[in-house]
Write a protein that holds these residues in place. Structure first.
Motif, PDB file in Angstrom:
ATOM      1  N   ARG A   1      54.062  25.658   2.943  1.00  0.00           N
ATOM      2  CA  ARG A   1      54.691  25.254   4.196  1.00  0.00           C
ATOM      3  C   ARG A   1      56.183  24.941   4.021  1.00  0.00           C
ATOM      4  N   GLN A   2      56.788  25.556   3.025  1.00  0.00           N
ATOM      5  CA  GLN A   2      58.232  25.453   2.862  1.00  0.00           C
ATOM      6  C   GLN A   2      58.872  26.813   3.108  1.00  0.00           C
ATOM      7  N   SER A   3      60.179  26.850   2.961  1.00  0.00           N
ATOM      8  CA  SER A   3      60.914  28.091   3.178  1.00  0.00           C
ATOM      9  C   SER A   3      62.087  28.144   2.211  1.00  0.00           C
TER      10      SER A   3
ATOM     11  N   SER B   1      64.388  25.046   2.044  1.00  0.00           N
ATOM     12  CA  SER B   1      63.850  23.742   1.651  1.00  0.00           C
ATOM     13  C   SER B   1      64.711  23.081   0.580  1.00  0.00           C
TER      14      SER B   1
ATOM     15  N   SER C   1      53.282  31.472   3.052  1.00  0.00           N
ATOM     16  CA  SER C   1      53.020  30.069   2.721  1.00  0.00           C
ATOM     17  C   SER C   1      53.039  29.135   3.924  1.00  0.00           C
ATOM     18  N   ASN C   2      53.749  29.533   4.977  1.00  0.00           N
ATOM     19  CA  ASN C   2      53.926  28.632   6.120  1.00  0.00           C
ATOM     20  C   ASN C   2      52.757  28.748   7.097  1.00  0.00           C
TER      21      ASN C   2
ATOM     22  N   SER D   1      57.828  32.440   2.912  1.00  0.00           N
ATOM     23  CA  SER D   1      57.259  31.572   3.954  1.00  0.00           C
ATOM     24  C   SER D   1      56.286  32.311   4.869  1.00  0.00           C
TER      25      SER D   1
END
Length: 340
Positions: free
Chosen positions: A102-104, A107, A134-135, A131
């Protein structure tokens, strides 16, 4: 520093729902969309995990150098013209940084580590933007997406080798949490040379097994693999998974995190320590323990022990650093104590 996993609470419901005969190979704690930890039977998520491992999504690579330390140059795999027009210089060392769940690419951990490298000297620093994989609130899917992200990272590295003369022998991969597995898988699948060093910053534990090194960061993914453990047994791996594994404060409950019910503070400290190690390269001194049992027992003998530094620039590759290491850390910056 943004907390990668956010609020983590092991609810009463999860405890009551746990099986009488708990088998860690069959059940695992994973965070849900509300950041509560729940016991999940691995058989119930195996199909979802398998589907995600075969999924496809876009990945972006953002180049920063001394010439563009603030604004990135975005380069896609296969876009040789963009690579040639960029500030990438094959004469300089190259570093790749991969974020976690949940990062990019924007971050904090990316900026902190990137800025420290560029302060140290002339580097090509690629921030790996995955992301799109992951996001998601679905942690199981994000964990499985590390396989796709890692293979795409490897393809990009091969592309830069072929079209930009990247020297893999002077290339490091740095990943935090799920990002540690992304860079580990990336290192496994690079075909044009061998990556010099991988730093795994508190590699994520949920949905990853010590018995499946092909699906996670592991020794052999680079010429030298260093794992830094700050939330072992919770959000991060506790077992050593690198040529050298470093355990600040014995690998969990980091000083200054207080009553860290979420364990997110300890989890993110691995990034903070690593970034600081780039500015104070000889200060995170650690003592070699006789074995992993001295880490779990919190009784590593430091008198007369062999010492090594954690993190830093350059890495420990070629210095004979291997095994498990304990080091004390301060509760606030500077976290490095300068001694053991």
């Amino acid at each position: 520093m943004k907390v990668v996993f956010g609020l983590v609470v092991i609810g009463v419901s999860a405890i009551l729902a746990s099986p009488i005969d708990y088998d860690p190979e069959e059940w695992v704690l994973i965070p849900d969309s509300d950041y509560n930890m729940h016991l999940v039977n691995l058989s119930d998520v195996t199909f979802k995990k398998a589907l995600a491992e075969r999924s496809d999504f876009a990945m972006n690579f953002y180049l920063y150098t001394k010439k563009n330390s603030v604004t990135a140059q975005q380069i896609a795999t296969g876009d040789a013209s963009a690579l040639r027009a960029s500030n990438f210089d094959p004469k300089n060392p190259t570093r790749f940084i991969a974020h976690g769940w949940r990062q990019s690419h924007t971050s904090d951990m990316n900026a902190d580590i990137r800025n420290q490298y560029l302060t140290r000297g002339a580097f090509n620093v690629f921030v790996v933007g995955w992301s799109a994989g992951s996001n998601t609130f679905d942690y199981v899917k994000a964990a499985a997406n590390t396989m796709t992200a890692g293979k795409k990272l490897a393809a990009f590295i091969d592309f830069v080798v072929a079209n930009g003369n990247l020297n893999t022998g002077d290339t490091y991969l740095i990943g935090h949490s799920l990002g540690a597995h992304v860079v580990g898988i990336g290192g496994k699948h690079v075909t044009k040379g061998k990556i010099n060093t991988i730093f795994g910053l508190d590699a994520a534990l949920p949905m990853f097994s010590i018995n499946q090194p092909s699906k996670r960061l592991a020794t052999g993914d680079a010429l030298y693999v260093e794992s830094i453990h700050t939330d072992g047994g919770a959000l991060g791996f506790e077992e050593p998974i690198g040529n050298a594994s470093f355990y600040p404060n014995y690998g969990n409950d980091q000083p200054g995190c207080g009553f860290d019910l979420t364990t997110g503070c300890s989890h993110s400290r691995s990034c903070t320590y690593f970034a600081e190690s780039l500015s104070l390269p000889n200060e995170f001194l650690a003592a070699k323990c006789s074995g992993y049992s001295e880490i779990t027992g919190k009784d590593c003998s430091i008198r007369g022990a062999t010492t090594a530094r954690m993190g830093g620039q350059p890495s420990n590759y070629g210095r004979g650093v291997e095994g498990v290491y304990y080091l004390p850390v301060n509760s606030k910056y500077p976290y490095a104590t300068g001694s053991v």
